[in-house]
Design an enzyme around this catalytic site. Sequence first.
Site, PDB file in Angstrom:
ATOM      1  N   HIS A 292      77.872 -10.183  39.712  1.00 46.10           N
ATOM      2  CA  HIS A 292      78.861  -9.290  40.315  1.00 46.10           C
ATOM      3  C   HIS A 292      79.935 -10.132  40.983  1.00 46.10           C
ATOM      4  CE1 HIS A 292      80.577  -6.174  42.893  1.00 46.10           C
ATOM      5  NE2 HIS A 292      80.314  -6.933  43.945  1.00 46.10           N
TER       6      HIS A 292
ATOM      7  N   GLU B 133      71.560 -22.769  45.173  1.00 48.22           N
ATOM      8  CA  GLU B 133      72.548 -22.431  46.205  1.00 48.22           C
ATOM      9  C   GLU B 133      73.865 -23.167  45.950  1.00 48.22           C
ATOM     10  OE1 GLU B 133      73.761 -21.081  50.288  1.00 48.22           O
ATOM     11  OE2 GLU B 133      71.679 -20.972  49.640  1.00 48.22           O
TER      12      GLU B 133
END
Length: 144
Positions: free
Chosen positions: A111, A67
């Site tokens: 992306h 994360e």
Amino acid sequence: MAKERIFPEYLELDAINSMSKGCMVDHLGIEFIEIGDDYLVATMPVDHRTKQPMGLLHGGASVALAETMGSVGSTVTIDLNKQYAVGLEINTNHIKSAKSGKVTGVATPVHLGRSTQVWGIEIRNNENQIVAVSRITLAILDRK
């Protein structure tokens, strides 16, 4: 074939690591050690801060590393005067355990869109074996 640089030229490791002082990232000992054209590398110790009671790397610590890496990667690719990144979802597959040393994560973008980003993170042990693979999706929000 050279990869396109996605990070600003002025970005330095000291700047990334200083963002983490005094928070969980600092407490877990996560340290960014390399900035590539399109990837970030960070390490985390496998010690009393990151192990579970059985003496193995805690899965939550692996997720915290992933994360952190995806969030930092996203944050340094946007204009922070105009936008900020927040995590929407993260998933992690735990493949192998680690008992000591350090784990090393490599984060690469999957992306980079206007309103979302997706990053993949591979975490490996001292023997270069895959410990975990993660994918994080982040929302890119406009500052108001």
